[in-house]
Design a protein around this motif. Structure first.
Motif, PDB file in Angstrom:
ATOM      1  N   THR A 212      34.643  28.832  43.673  1.00 18.55           N
ATOM      2  CA  THR A 212      35.282  30.150  43.698  1.00 18.55           C
ATOM      3  C   THR A 212      36.645  30.098  43.020  1.00 18.55           C
ATOM      4  O   THR A 212      36.981  30.950  42.200  1.00 18.55           O
ATOM      5  CB  THR A 212      35.435  30.638  45.153  1.00 18.55           C
ATOM      6  OG1 THR A 212      34.131  30.772  45.729  1.00 18.55           O
ATOM      7  CG2 THR A 212      36.149  31.973  45.206  1.00 18.55           C
ATOM      8  N   THR A 213      37.429  29.081  43.344  1.00 15.16           N
ATOM      9  CA  THR A 213      38.764  28.936  42.761  1.00 15.16           C
ATOM     10  C   THR A 213      38.691  28.793  41.241  1.00 15.16           C
ATOM     11  O   THR A 213      39.502  29.357  40.503  1.00 15.16           O
ATOM     12  CB  THR A 213      39.488  27.723  43.363  1.00 15.16           C
ATOM     13  OG1 THR A 213      39.613  27.918  44.775  1.00 15.16           O
ATOM     14  CG2 THR A 213      40.859  27.541  42.755  1.00 15.16           C
ATOM     15  N   GLU A 214      37.716  28.036  40.774  1.00 11.49           N
ATOM     16  CA  GLU A 214      37.601  27.780  39.336  1.00 11.49           C
ATOM     17  C   GLU A 214      37.045  28.979  38.581  1.00 11.49           C
ATOM     18  O   GLU A 214      37.515  29.313  37.484  1.00 11.49           O
ATOM     19  CB  GLU A 214      36.713  26.563  39.109  1.00 11.49           C
ATOM     20  CG  GLU A 214      36.507  26.216  37.635  1.00 11.49           C
ATOM     21  CD  GLU A 214      35.616  25.002  37.456  1.00 11.49           C
ATOM     22  OE1 GLU A 214      34.807  25.001  36.508  1.00 11.49           O
ATOM     23  OE2 GLU A 214      35.733  24.065  38.260  1.00 11.49           O
ATOM     24  N   LEU A 215      36.027  29.622  39.140  1.00 12.46           N
ATOM     25  CA  LEU A 215      35.343  30.685  38.413  1.00 12.46           C
ATOM     26  C   LEU A 215      36.067  32.023  38.480  1.00 12.46           C
ATOM     27  O   LEU A 215      35.953  32.838  37.556  1.00 12.46           O
ATOM     28  CB  LEU A 215      33.921  30.857  38.959  1.00 12.46           C
ATOM     29  CG  LEU A 215      32.931  29.738  38.662  1.00 12.46           C
ATOM     30  CD1 LEU A 215      31.604  30.004  39.367  1.00 12.46           C
ATOM     31  CD2 LEU A 215      32.706  29.608  37.162  1.00 12.46           C
ATOM     32  N   LEU A 216      36.792  32.280  39.548  1.00 14.20           N
ATOM     33  CA  LEU A 216      37.392  33.595  39.736  1.00 14.20           C
ATOM     34  C   LEU A 216      38.301  34.004  38.577  1.00 14.20           C
ATOM     35  O   LEU A 216      38.121  35.092  38.008  1.00 14.20           O
ATOM     36  CB  LEU A 216      38.137  33.646  41.071  1.00 14.20           C
ATOM     37  CG  LEU A 216      38.772  34.994  41.434  1.00 14.20           C
ATOM     38  CD1 LEU A 216      37.733  36.110  41.436  1.00 14.20           C
ATOM     39  CD2 LEU A 216      39.448  34.903  42.804  1.00 14.20           C
ATOM     40  N   PRO A 217      39.280  33.205  38.178  1.00 15.44           N
ATOM     41  CA  PRO A 217      40.133  33.648  37.066  1.00 15.44           C
ATOM     42  C   PRO A 217      39.372  33.799  35.758  1.00 15.44           C
ATOM     43  O   PRO A 217      39.672  34.689  34.950  1.00 15.44           O
ATOM     44  CB  PRO A 217      41.202  32.547  36.976  1.00 15.44           C
ATOM     45  CG  PRO A 217      40.635  31.374  37.678  1.00 15.44           C
ATOM     46  CD  PRO A 217      39.730  31.925  38.739  1.00 15.44           C
ATOM     47  N   PHE A 218      38.361  32.932  35.539  1.00 15.66           N
ATOM     48  CA  PHE A 218      37.548  33.052  34.328  1.00 15.66           C
ATOM     49  C   PHE A 218      36.806  34.382  34.293  1.00 15.66           C
ATOM     50  O   PHE A 218      36.765  35.076  33.268  1.00 15.66           O
ATOM     51  CB  PHE A 218      36.558  31.894  34.255  1.00 15.66           C
ATOM     52  CG  PHE A 218      35.475  32.091  33.238  1.00 15.66           C
ATOM     53  CD1 PHE A 218      35.718  31.911  31.891  1.00 15.66           C
ATOM     54  CD2 PHE A 218      34.201  32.497  33.632  1.00 15.66           C
ATOM     55  CE1 PHE A 218      34.715  32.110  30.949  1.00 15.66           C
ATOM     56  CE2 PHE A 218      33.197  32.692  32.696  1.00 15.66           C
ATOM     57  CZ  PHE A 218      33.454  32.498  31.351  1.00 15.66           C
ATOM     58  N   LEU A 219      36.202  34.760  35.421  1.00 17.61           N
ATOM     59  CA  LEU A 219      35.453  36.010  35.474  1.00 17.61           C
ATOM     60  C   LEU A 219      36.371  37.223  35.310  1.00 17.61           C
ATOM     61  O   LEU A 219      35.997  38.198  34.657  1.00 17.61           O
ATOM     62  CB  LEU A 219      34.686  36.101  36.795  1.00 17.61           C
ATOM     63  CG  LEU A 219      33.537  35.091  36.972  1.00 17.61           C
ATOM     64  CD1 LEU A 219      32.943  35.210  38.357  1.00 17.61           C
ATOM     65  CD2 LEU A 219      32.458  35.325  35.916  1.00 17.61           C
ATOM     66  N   LEU A 220      37.548  37.158  35.897  1.00 14.62           N
ATOM     67  CA  LEU A 220      38.492  38.267  35.738  1.00 14.62           C
ATOM     68  C   LEU A 220      38.864  38.446  34.269  1.00 14.62           C
ATOM     69  O   LEU A 220      38.924  39.583  33.757  1.00 14.62           O
ATOM     70  CB  LEU A 220      39.748  38.010  36.572  1.00 14.62           C
ATOM     71  CG  LEU A 220      39.572  38.133  38.090  1.00 14.62           C
ATOM     72  CD1 LEU A 220      40.814  37.614  38.819  1.00 14.62           C
ATOM     73  CD2 LEU A 220      39.287  39.589  38.498  1.00 14.62           C
ATOM     74  N   ALA A 222      37.018  37.419  31.676  1.00 18.17           N
ATOM     75  CA  ALA A 222      35.811  37.812  30.964  1.00 18.17           C
ATOM     76  C   ALA A 222      35.528  39.300  31.100  1.00 18.17           C
ATOM     77  O   ALA A 222      35.027  39.945  30.160  1.00 18.17           O
ATOM     78  CB  ALA A 222      34.613  36.991  31.455  1.00 18.17           C
ATOM     79  N   LEU A 223      35.851  39.858  32.262  1.00 17.94           N
ATOM     80  CA  LEU A 223      35.626  41.287  32.500  1.00 17.94           C
ATOM     81  C   LEU A 223      36.753  42.153  31.954  1.00 17.94           C
ATOM     82  O   LEU A 223      36.661  43.376  31.985  1.00 17.94           O
ATOM     83  CB  LEU A 223      35.452  41.546  33.999  1.00 17.94           C
ATOM     84  CG  LEU A 223      34.184  40.977  34.632  1.00 17.94           C
ATOM     85  CD1 LEU A 223      34.237  41.152  36.147  1.00 17.94           C
ATOM     86  CD2 LEU A 223      32.928  41.632  34.069  1.00 17.94           C
ATOM     87  N   GLY A 224      37.806  41.522  31.462  1.00 16.85           N
ATOM     88  CA  GLY A 224      38.925  42.273  30.912  1.00 16.85           C
ATOM     89  C   GLY A 224      39.750  42.956  31.983  1.00 16.85           C
ATOM     90  O   GLY A 224      40.220  44.085  31.792  1.00 16.85           O
ATOM     91  N   ALA A 225      39.940  42.269  33.122  1.00 14.16           N
ATOM     92  CA  ALA A 225      40.696  42.860  34.220  1.00 14.16           C
ATOM     93  C   ALA A 225      42.111  43.167  33.772  1.00 14.16           C
ATOM     94  O   ALA A 225      42.757  42.362  33.078  1.00 14.16           O
ATOM     95  CB  ALA A 225      40.717  41.903  35.412  1.00 14.16           C
TER      96      ALA A 225
END
Length: 228
Positions: A212-220, A222-225
């Motif tokens: 969760t710690t590793e993927l969360l910033p990547f996904l944010l 990737a989604l253009g948060a």
């Protein structure tokens, strides 16, 4: 007769409308036994007799519920999908994503992960189980991820996406790769320090919290948060 029952594909059997009501506790014991046997022996080594023995019931009791081992696996997958439950609306994209990742990591660490591992391997040459993998395992994750995206768009956290399900592809792909395809830590060499027979150290990079710690910033990203 038993060979035909074990190997012939069939549609999931419907509950009987007559007789005594089915014992939900016994159903659950059979489904849990199915997971245990699948984990130990794989789909090819699973038999209805082994599942019935593990659950402490007769094969006749099992056959009143499921007609074949394929039916049994389908029923187990359907139950697992119901157990996933809906995602909560935390009010933020980051909170929703963290909850999604945490829930999926916990699932992969538990019975659902064992079932997914078996279905992934078997679905390559069993079209019925491939459909089960998609309907009972993949689609619930895709639907929940799409809800996360839609809420984020409605809040203005991200711009609209052409396909709201793309988030699920990122989540499922990354987590399945980490859990099932990435080698774990090597076993300690003979004579290494520590008590005899000690287990290998935990692979902290594969835990749910670490993923969760590793993927969360990547996904944010990737989604253009949009930053606050």
């Amino acid at each position: 007769m038993s060979e035909r029952t074990e190997n012939a594909p069939s549609a999931p059997s419907a509950p009987s409308a007559r007789g005594r009501p089915r014992d939900a506790g016994r159903d659950r014991a059979l489904l849990e036994a199915t997971l245990a046997v699948l984990y130990e022996k794989g789909y090819g080594g699973l038999t209805t007799a082994a599942v019935a023995k593990r659950a402490g019931v007769s094969t006749a009791t099992l056959y009143r519920r499921w007609r074949s081992k394929e039916d049994l696996v389908i029923g187990t997958a359907a139950q697992w999908a119901r157990d996933l439950g809906p995602g909560e609306d935390t009010g933020t994209l980051e909170g929703d994503l963290a909850a999604l990742l945490r829930d999926k990591a916990e699932t992969l660490d538990g019975p659902g992960g064992r079932l997914l591992h078996v279905l992934i391997g078997e679905s390559a040459h069993n079209r019925t189980l491939a459909r089960v993998l998609d309907t009972a395992v993949v689609q619930p994750v895709r639907d929940r991820a799409a809800d996360v995206v839609r809420r984020a768009v409605a809040r203005g956290d991200i711009a609209p996406l052409d396909d709201a399900h793309v988030l699920a592809d990122l989540v499922v792909g990354a987590m399945v790769s980490r859990v099932f395809l990435t080698p774990g830590p090597p076993a300690p060499p003979a004579g290494a320090d520590g008590p005899a027979g000690a287990a290998a150290p935990a692979d902290t990079a594969r835990t749910g919290a670490a993923m969760t710690t590793e993927l969360l910033p990547f996904l944010l990203r990737a989604l253009g948060a949009r930053s606050g």
